[in-house]
Design an enzyme around this catalytic site. Structure first.
Site, short mmCIF file in Angstrom:
data_model
loop_
_atom_site.label_atom_id
_atom_site.label_comp_id
_atom_site.label_asym_id
_atom_site.label_seq_id
_atom_site.Cartn_x
_atom_site.Cartn_y
_atom_site.Cartn_z
N ARG A 194 28.42 -47.09 -10.91
CA ARG A 194 28.28 -46.16 -11.92
C ARG A 194 27.47 -46.65 -12.79
O ARG A 194 26.73 -45.94 -13.65
CB ARG A 194 29.49 -45.23 -12.00
N LYS A 196 42.81 -35.97 1.81
CA LYS A 196 43.47 -34.38 1.52
C LYS A 196 42.96 -33.34 2.08
O LYS A 196 41.49 -33.47 1.92
CB LYS A 196 43.79 -34.09 0.05
N GLY A 242 32.73 -41.24 -4.99
CA GLY A 242 33.10 -42.54 -5.55
C GLY A 242 33.68 -43.40 -4.36
O GLY A 242 33.44 -44.54 -4.38
N GLY A 246 33.53 -35.30 -6.11
CA GLY A 246 33.78 -33.78 -6.20
C GLY A 246 32.61 -33.15 -6.64
O GLY A 246 32.29 -32.11 -6.18
C1 3PG Z 1 35.00 -38.67 -10.52
O1 3PG Z 1 35.67 -39.84 -10.52
O2 3PG Z 1 35.14 -38.04 -9.74
C2 3PG Z 1 34.26 -38.53 -11.67
O3 3PG Z 1 34.07 -39.40 -12.61
C3 3PG Z 1 34.75 -37.27 -12.41
O4 3PG Z 1 36.38 -37.49 -12.76
P1 3PG Z 1 37.44 -36.58 -12.78
O5 3PG Z 1 37.68 -36.07 -11.38
O6 3PG Z 1 38.73 -37.22 -13.34
O7 3PG Z 1 36.97 -35.30 -13.65
#
Ligand code: 3PG
Ligand code: MG
Length: 399
Positions: A41, A206, A356, A380
């Site tokens: 990242r 999940k 990620g 996400g």
């Molecule tokens: C992630 O790792 O999915 C993003 O950096 C967003 O982080 P978060 O899910 O803690 O908002």
């Protein structure tokens, strides 16, 4: 889409101007040592930062890391990230030990043209993630005071309605950075008119996290391959016993309903690796999914499953993959994830790795990143994009 871009901002000239860049520098850290285990990242935001440095901007970078609870928490400091970012940029990064306090003010004020500052973790401030508009807005005012323009290059966070993502762009001239543009361009190919067959592989632990995306994708995809911890709830929905494997009991009915509506599009594992315990050295065997012993838990998909999934992937023209097939961090349970990743690289298809964890898996397993079409920095965020949801960070750039 009427989004202004980094190139538009550069064309106006940024020399001597302060440019506030929201990045997603939320990198995985080693639990013991705190060392950065995957800097993907950080590298992903270099094109945007490099262009601004070259153009003589005073670059003020901000990001979150982990999920601290609105107050400073040393284990989530961005300090180590500042060091790594400086190495990659080939120039020191001036680190502010707070986000909008005295250290941040003087660090920003002291920046020379072409220099880069990084503010401490945005989530050390309750205003960043607050649901209260006024509280978020007050924090956004403080952040916006550090920039004459704002660049959003935090694709991984565009699905969050947070101050730095949603409220700051309402206060400053705003543009999308190179990473955000590239991510949106690639993901829009998957939602617009993907070349077929379009095969999606979903894993991870999940079902409840993936339910919305499964619903959204079912009508669109030709095949949906499901592995990882979430496959056991689907196997249970088929009437199979899953031993002590991960199981979301309240999702069994939903999974049964999805399987009924899927018209055979959903493929589930036919064999799994079961172990005595969730541990790297646990005794383990491969069994058929109708033979999972009551006292053991599944930690990976088996070789026949890899072969079946690989056959489906070899036909594909478009592939999206999110979520590991097993506990790839433990070598004994990494073969499923490795096998699927390799099948994706071999397919003559446009492939996108979302997220990620799956992106980190690609690098941790030593696979060649360039043999994938695109590795997204958003987990996400890429799922919510594919669901067709409005992403607050993108919507904020559109105005
Ligand atoms: C992630 O790792 O999915 C993003 O950096 C967003 O982080 P978060 O899910 O803690 O908002
Ligand atoms: Mg996340």
């Amino acid at each position: 889409m009427s989004i202004r871009t980094l190139d538009d901002l550069l064309a106006e000239g940024v020399s001597g101007r302060r440019v506030l860049v929201r990045a997603d520098l939320n990198v995985p850290l080693d639990k013991q040592s705190g060392a950065i285990t995957d800097d993907g990242r950080i590298r992903a935001v270099l094109p945007t930062l490099g262009a601004l440095v070259e153009a003589g901007a005073k670059v003020v970078v901000c990001s979150h890391l982990g999920r601290p609870k609105g107050a400073p928490d040393p284990q989530f400091s961005l300090g180590p990230v500042a060091g790594r970012l400086g190495e990659l940029l080939g120039a020191p990064v001036h680190f502010a030990t707070d986000t909008v306090g005295e250290s941040a003010r003087s660090t920003v004020a002291d920046l020379a043209d072409g220099q880069v500052a990084l503010l401490e973790n945005l989530r050390f401030n309750a205003g960043e993630t607050s649901k209260d508009e006024a509280e978020r807005g007050a924090f956004a005012d403080q952040l916006a005071a550090f920039g004459d323009a704002y660049v959003d290059d935090a694709f991984g966070a565009v699905h969050r309605k947070h101050a730095s993502v949603f409220d700051v762009p309402a206060r400053l001239p705003h543009v999308a950075g190179r990473l955000v543009l590239r991510e949106v361009e690639v993901l829009s190919k998957l939602t617009a008119d993907p070349e077929r067959p379009y095969v999606v592989v979903l894993g991870g632990s999940k079902v409840s996290d993936k339910l919305a995306v499964i619903e959204a994708l079912l009508p669109t995809v030709d095949r949906l391959l499901i592995g990882g911890g979430m496959c056991f709830t689907f196997l249970k929905a088929q009437g199979l016993e899953v031993g002590t494997s991960l199981l979301e009991k309240d999702m069994v009915e939903t999974c049964r309903n999805l399987l009924e509506r899927a018209n055979g599009k959903i493929l589930l594992p036919v064999d799994v690796v079961v172990a005595d315990a969730f541990a790297p050295d646990a005794a383990h065997d491969t069994v058929r999914v109708d033979g999972i012993p009551s006292h053991r838990l599944g930690l990976d998909v088996g070789p026949e499953t890899v072969a079946g999934f690989s056959a489906a992937l070899s036909q594909a023209k478009t592939i999206f993959w999110n979520g590991p097939m097993g506990v790839f961090e433990m070598p004994a349970f990494a073969a499923g994830t490795r096998g699927i990743a390799e099948a994706i690289t071999k397919a003559d298809a446009f492939s996108v790795v979302g997220g990620g964890d799956s992106a980190a898996a690609v690098r941790a397993l030593g696979l060649d990143e360039s043999s994938f079409g695109h590795i997204s920095t958003g987990g996400g965020a890429s799922l919510e994009y594919l669901e067709g949801k409005t992403l607050p960070g993108i919507a904020a750039l559109e105005n």
